[in-house]
Design a protein around this motif. Structure first.
Motif, short mmCIF file in Angstrom:
data_model
loop_
_atom_site.label_atom_id
_atom_site.label_comp_id
_atom_site.label_asym_id
_atom_site.label_seq_id
_atom_site.Cartn_x
_atom_site.Cartn_y
_atom_site.Cartn_z
N GLN A 4 0.71 -2.50 1.77
CA GLN A 4 -0.26 -3.20 2.02
C GLN A 4 -1.73 -2.65 2.47
N PRO A 8 -7.77 -4.39 6.34
CA PRO A 8 -7.88 -5.26 7.89
C PRO A 8 -7.54 -4.66 9.20
N TYR A 9 -6.77 -3.55 9.13
CA TYR A 9 -6.48 -2.81 10.19
C TYR A 9 -7.63 -2.04 10.65
N ASP A 62 -7.79 -11.52 9.59
CA ASP A 62 -6.23 -11.29 9.19
C ASP A 62 -6.28 -10.49 7.88
N ASN A 63 -5.02 -10.38 7.30
CA ASN A 63 -4.87 -9.61 6.17
C ASN A 63 -5.43 -10.02 4.87
#
Length: 141
Positions: A4, A8-9, A62-63
């Motif tokens: 992933q 986004p993080y 979100d992702n």
């Protein structure tokens, strides 16, 4: 199973860091067909958005996308930015943040979503990409 994307993080982390330090997080976006932003504020296919708590309502990162509601010249707009269109996030006051690679080819954009990102600060910006500061952004309440 594919790995992933960290994008986004990192965006959420910079937003939180900005809030903790009373800084303003700005999101740099390369506008494409999937990007929903007020077209009149797009310049050269790009837009820089203030995503601070005071400038947005219902901000979600979100992702897959960054979504929120914001006012532009007094009119409320729904903003939706796919992760693949985010070219960077930085603190307005210091310039510290992250820059991300944006693919121009739709097939390559899938690869760019999982590509590593480069950390950038105000003092370490690559010479081939001059740092751009928004000229006329302001929080409208």
């Amino acid at each position: 199973m594919s790995e992933q994307s960290a994008k986004p993080y990192l965006i959420r982390a910079i937003c939180e860091w900005c809030a903790d330090n009373s800084l303003t997080p700005y999101l740099a976006v390369k506008v494409d067909r999937q990007t929903r932003v007020p077209a009149s504020f797009v310049k050269n296919g790009e837009i820089v958005l203030n995503i601070s708590a005071g400038a947005t309502r219902r901000l979600t990162v979100d992702n897959d996308r960054v979504q929120f509601t914001a006012r532009f010249n007094g009119a409320s707009h729904e903003v939706s930015v796919p992760m693949g269109a985010v070219s960077g996030i930085f603190a307005k006051e210091t310039g510290y943040g992250f820059a991300f690679t944006i693919a121009t080819d739709p097939v390559a954009s899938l690869d760019a979503a999982t590509a590593p990102v480069a950390a950038v600060s105000a003092n370490t910006i690559p010479p081939d990409k001059p740092r751009r500061r928004p000229k006329h952004l302001q929080v409208v309440k």
